[in-house]
Design a protein around this motif. Structure first.
Motif, short mmCIF file in Angstrom:
data_model
loop_
_atom_site.label_atom_id
_atom_site.label_comp_id
_atom_site.label_asym_id
_atom_site.label_seq_id
_atom_site.Cartn_x
_atom_site.Cartn_y
_atom_site.Cartn_z
N GLY A 108 0.83 -1.20 0.00
CA GLY A 108 0.00 0.00 0.00
C GLY A 108 0.86 1.25 0.00
O GLY A 108 0.63 2.19 -0.77
N LEU A 109 1.90 1.26 0.85
CA LEU A 109 2.80 2.41 0.93
C LEU A 109 3.49 2.65 -0.40
O LEU A 109 3.62 3.78 -0.86
CB LEU A 109 3.85 2.19 2.02
CG LEU A 109 3.32 2.39 3.45
CD1 LEU A 109 4.41 2.06 4.46
CD2 LEU A 109 2.83 3.82 3.65
N LEU A 110 3.89 1.55 -1.04
CA LEU A 110 4.58 1.63 -2.32
C LEU A 110 3.71 2.34 -3.35
O LEU A 110 4.17 3.19 -4.11
CB LEU A 110 4.92 0.22 -2.81
CG LEU A 110 5.93 0.15 -3.94
CD1 LEU A 110 7.32 0.51 -3.44
CD2 LEU A 110 5.91 -1.24 -4.55
N PHE A 111 2.43 1.98 -3.34
CA PHE A 111 1.52 2.59 -4.31
C PHE A 111 1.20 4.03 -3.96
O PHE A 111 0.97 4.87 -4.81
CB PHE A 111 0.21 1.80 -4.38
CG PHE A 111 0.33 0.51 -5.13
CD1 PHE A 111 1.08 0.45 -6.29
CD2 PHE A 111 -0.29 -0.64 -4.68
CE1 PHE A 111 1.20 -0.74 -7.00
CE2 PHE A 111 -0.17 -1.83 -5.38
CZ PHE A 111 0.58 -1.88 -6.54
N LEU A 112 1.18 4.30 -2.66
CA LEU A 112 0.72 5.61 -2.19
C LEU A 112 1.80 6.69 -2.32
O LEU A 112 1.50 7.84 -2.60
CB LEU A 112 0.32 5.47 -0.72
CG LEU A 112 -0.94 6.20 -0.29
CD1 LEU A 112 -2.12 5.67 -1.09
CD2 LEU A 112 -1.19 5.99 1.20
N MET A 160 1.50 10.82 -3.08
CA MET A 160 1.60 11.70 -1.92
C MET A 160 2.73 12.70 -2.10
O MET A 160 2.57 13.89 -1.81
CB MET A 160 1.87 10.86 -0.66
CG MET A 160 0.65 10.08 -0.18
SD MET A 160 -0.76 11.13 0.10
CE MET A 160 -0.70 11.24 1.85
N LEU A 161 3.88 12.22 -2.59
CA LEU A 161 5.02 13.10 -2.79
C LEU A 161 4.65 14.22 -3.75
O LEU A 161 4.94 15.39 -3.52
CB LEU A 161 6.19 12.31 -3.37
CG LEU A 161 7.12 11.69 -2.32
CD1 LEU A 161 8.25 10.93 -3.01
CD2 LEU A 161 7.68 12.77 -1.39
N TRP A 162 4.01 13.83 -4.83
CA TRP A 162 3.59 14.80 -5.84
C TRP A 162 2.70 15.87 -5.22
O TRP A 162 2.93 17.07 -5.40
CB TRP A 162 2.86 14.06 -6.96
CG TRP A 162 2.37 14.96 -8.05
CD1 TRP A 162 1.21 15.65 -8.07
CD2 TRP A 162 3.06 15.29 -9.25
NE1 TRP A 162 1.12 16.38 -9.22
CE2 TRP A 162 2.25 16.19 -9.98
CE3 TRP A 162 4.30 14.92 -9.80
CZ2 TRP A 162 2.62 16.70 -11.20
CZ3 TRP A 162 4.65 15.45 -11.04
CH2 TRP A 162 3.83 16.32 -11.72
N LEU A 163 1.72 15.40 -4.46
CA LEU A 163 0.78 16.34 -3.85
C LEU A 163 1.49 17.27 -2.88
O LEU A 163 1.27 18.48 -2.87
CB LEU A 163 -0.32 15.57 -3.10
CG LEU A 163 -1.47 15.03 -3.95
CD1 LEU A 163 -2.48 14.32 -3.07
CD2 LEU A 163 -2.14 16.17 -4.70
N ILE A 164 2.38 16.70 -2.04
CA ILE A 164 3.07 17.52 -1.05
C ILE A 164 3.96 18.54 -1.73
O ILE A 164 3.97 19.73 -1.39
CB ILE A 164 3.88 16.62 -0.09
CG1 ILE A 164 2.92 15.85 0.81
CG2 ILE A 164 4.86 17.45 0.74
CD1 ILE A 164 3.59 14.78 1.64
N LEU A 165 4.68 18.06 -2.76
CA LEU A 165 5.66 18.91 -3.42
C LEU A 165 4.99 20.05 -4.21
O LEU A 165 5.45 21.18 -4.19
CB LEU A 165 6.49 18.05 -4.38
CG LEU A 165 7.97 18.38 -4.42
CD1 LEU A 165 8.59 18.16 -3.06
CD2 LEU A 165 8.65 17.48 -5.46
N PHE A 166 3.91 19.71 -4.90
CA PHE A 166 3.36 20.69 -5.84
C PHE A 166 2.03 21.30 -5.41
O PHE A 166 1.53 22.18 -6.07
CB PHE A 166 3.23 20.06 -7.23
CG PHE A 166 4.55 19.68 -7.81
CD1 PHE A 166 5.46 20.67 -8.19
CD2 PHE A 166 4.91 18.36 -7.93
CE1 PHE A 166 6.69 20.31 -8.70
CE2 PHE A 166 6.14 18.01 -8.45
CZ PHE A 166 7.04 18.98 -8.82
#
Ligand SMILES: Nc1ncnc2c1ncn2[C@@H]1O[C@H](COP(=O)(O)OP(=O)(O)O)[C@@H](O)[C@H]1O
Ligand SMILES: [Mg+2]
Lengths: 301, 341
Positions: free
Chosen positions: A21-25, A29-35
């Motif tokens: 699950g973490l692998l998929f998430l 999540m990174l994209w959302l946090i970063l941008f």
């Protein structure tokens, strides 16, 4: 945690499942946090900063930008900015309402077509999206030009002076906005209308319902899911729209989108721009909240 | 004139004749059933009566008034749809009140009539619930209440029990029959289930390929089917082919005596499995010697297949029987139905 379990037919341990699950998430999540989250936070911070003499950011925090937004300037109180905000909301609401009004007959018309021509019609609705938004807006210049039938007709009825184009004007802004957003309402609405259960309409008719009653009780509730998607897809971006009002409304019909663009562009007042953005965001959230409260039974976001 | 008259009704879809030249009188206060296999045009005929479909030709007369050209909202007829078509966003009370509210009946009267109808159908406790919170059987009663509350001159029901399980269906059929008798209203039911038709109806019209091929009381259509189709569609029947001469019916199985001479020289007779009696001794008339080839135990009765034939027989009394036994079959003349078409 290490107990075996069956997950949708697959034999797996709990630990592995979480890892997967973490692998998929993670990427999402990174994209959302970063941008999204980080820029948003930066915007919040910047909105409390100030502007230097040459347009640079000054890290002195205060409520100045927000005070300015609600109208307190050096020369006392003016409603200018609030007026622009209010006008933006109004334009967005009217655009959405007119798009909905136009979409219903359009969708029913298309849904009545046999399947093959139906998708041809839908393609026609989508085709404008194949060209750039700016180019599409410029196309209106041509259509609304002084020697085109529309302008001539308007001149004939003395709405405008002869030899004048129909832009820039509020009318042109609405025209541009609706043509921009109509497909955003029509497509989700169509998917609802295509699946409409007509026996409910017949049941209403069998029970002596007037046309309004048929619409309110047999059609509207069934098309509400598509309609709400369409309304949100239109209302939210319409509030921040700047290309169409800039080109077709000019200085006569400035909207909050133009105001923000101005701050980050010619005015070089990033801090104030950020504050207006925050204002717009609060306004959008508030509209969505009102909308959700009125339609409790539908899932919005 | 009372009741509903259909005169020369036709309806074609493309090149499918959905309903062909149907003329039928439905009496006021009767439970009339349109029975036929799927695709025979029952729903189409019902929808034309409701005003939800326009016939190509023909007239519809309700209580002496021609309603052929009136739309559904102007016909004093209400429908229970196959899918019930309840309004999902309205609660049970509002669903049932829908027709009255459409006709702007004053609030207190709506209240009174809806409550009364819901009580009658034992839905009094459910008024505040929504259709998705009710069982299939309850929703079916809501659909019934929603139509009945308008006091229609004719109530139409399109396969209202197809979504119920077998046991509930049997129970609802009896309840529906009682309700109709209590109200004395005209009901027209569409079904493909012959048991249902026999249980509920005053009269049944059997349809095939858009035409009504026989109508009459359940006893008439079951016991005196006109042709092979009706005989086989309503229950099961042993069909025996033969020729009639010298006052007797000659078949491969033997010679039969009939109550009345048939209208043809060569044709079919039908005898239902439960009409054949089984005995150890030779009956006076129409006795056939047969061997049991297969037995099916059904609890309430025993189904036997016998040769020659094969002949199918249903008995509830004879228990000590085994495959291979030789028995006498008694096909008394009064039990034999002559198919005249
Ligand atoms: N709207 C329609 N368009 C085309 N054909 C139809 C339509 N409605 C019914 N039919 C055809 O008419 C015939 C009778 O249909 P229907 O009245 O629904 O039968 P039943 O209710 O007895 O099963 C069928 O062959 C069906 O395919
Ligand atoms: Mg049907």
């Amino acid at each position: 945690m290490n107990k075996l379990l069956i997950w949708y037919g697959e034999l797996i341990t709990g630990k592995k499942l979480i890892k997967r699950g973490l692998l998929f998430l993670t990427p999402g999540m990174l994209w959302l946090i970063l941008f999204l989250v980080l820029p948003g936070l930066i915007l919040v911070v910047v909105s409390f900063a100030g502007r230097g003499a040459y347009g640079e950011l000054v890290w002195e925090f205060g409520l100045g930008n927000y005070k300015r937004l609600i109208g307190y300037g050096i020369f006392g109180w003016t409603p200018d900015y609030l007026l622009i905000l209010w006008r933006s909301v109004w334009v967005a609401v009217v655009t959405t309402a007119l798009s909905v009004l136009l979409s219903y007959p359009l969708c029913f018309y298309i849904a009545r077509k046999p399947p093959r021509t139906r998708y041809l019609w839908l393609t026609i609705v989508i085709i404008p999206f194949w060209t750039n938004m700016v180019i599409r807006t410029y196309a209106w210049f041509l259509i609304l030009a002084p020697d085109m039938p529309l302008a001539k007709l308007a001149a004939f009825f003395k709405f405008i002076a002869p030899g004048m184009p129909l832009y820039p004007s509020a009318f042109a802004v609405y025209l541009g906005m609706i043509s921009m957003f109509l497909p955003f309402v029509a497509l989700p609405l169509f998917s609802s209308i295509e699946r409409l259960d007509w026996t409910l309409v017949e049941a209403a008719q069998d029970l002596y319902a007037s046309n309004t009653r048929v619409f309110m009780h047999a059609i509207l509730p069934q098309t509400l899911p598509g309609l709400s998607v369409g309304i949100i897809l239109t209302l939210v971006p319409a509030m921040g729209m700047f290309v169409v009002p800039d080109l077709l409304g000019g200085a006569k019909y400035m909207l909050v989108g133009n105001l923000i663009q101005q701050q980050f562009g010619t005015s070089r007042d990033w801090a104030f721009g950020a504050a207006i953005s925050m204002g717009l965001m609060v306004l959008t959230m508030f509209s969505l909240y009102l909308y959700k409260r009125r339609n409790k039974d539908i899932d919005l976001l | 004139m009372k009741g509903l008259q259909l005169r020369g009704i036709n309806k074609t879809y493309g090149n499918v004749k959905a309903v062909e030249d149907v003329s039928q009188e439905i009496h006021s206060g009767e439970f009339f059933t349109l029975l036929g296999p799927s695709g025979c045009g029952k729903t189409t005929l019902l929808r034309m009566i409701a005003g939800l479909e326009l016939q190509d030709s023909g007239t519809i007369i309700l209580e002496g008034e021609e309603i052929t050209a009136l739309p559904a909202i102007r016909r004093q007829i209400n429908t229970v749809f196959q899918s019930y078509a309840l309004f999902p966003h309205l609660n049970i009370f509002e669903n049932v009140a829908f027709g009255l509210r459409s006709r702007k009946v004053p609030g207190p009267e709506v209240d009174k009539r809806v409550k009364k109808t819901l009580e009658m159908l034992e839905l009094g406790q459910m008024t505040k619930r929504f259709p998705h919170q009710l069982s299939g059987g309850q929703n079916q009663r809501v659909a019934l209440a929603r139509a009945l509350v308008n006091e229609p001159k004719v109530l139409l029901l399109d396969e209202p029990m197809s979504a119920l399980d077998a046991k509930l269906r049997a129970q609802v059929q009896v309840e529906l029959r009682r309700l109709q008798q209590k109200l004395g209203q005209t009901f027209i039911l569409v079904t493909h289930d012959q048991d249902e038709a026999l249980v509920v109806s005053d009269r049944i019209a059997v349809m095939k390929d858009g035409k009504i091929i026989q109508f009459g009381t359940p006893v008439e259509v079951y016991e005196s089917p006109k042709n092979k189709f009706v005989a086989e569609f309503l229950g099961t029947a042993n069909l025996i082919e033969g020729t009639y001469h010298d006052g007797q019916f000659h078949t491969e199985l033997g010679i039969f005596e009939l109550e009345k001479p048939p209208s043809w020289k060569k044709g079919l007779i039908a005898i239902r499995p439960e009409w054949i009696r089984i005995s150890d001794t030779k009956p006076d008339k129409n006795g056939i010697r047969a061997t049991v080839t297969e037995m099916i135990y059904r609890g309430t009765n025993l189904d036997l297949w016998l040769s020659p034939g094969p002949i199918r027989l249903r008995t509830s009394t004879y228990k000590n029987i085994q495959i291979g036994d030789q028995v006498w079959l008694d096909m008394a003349p009064k039990e034999i139905a002559v198919l005249n078409e």
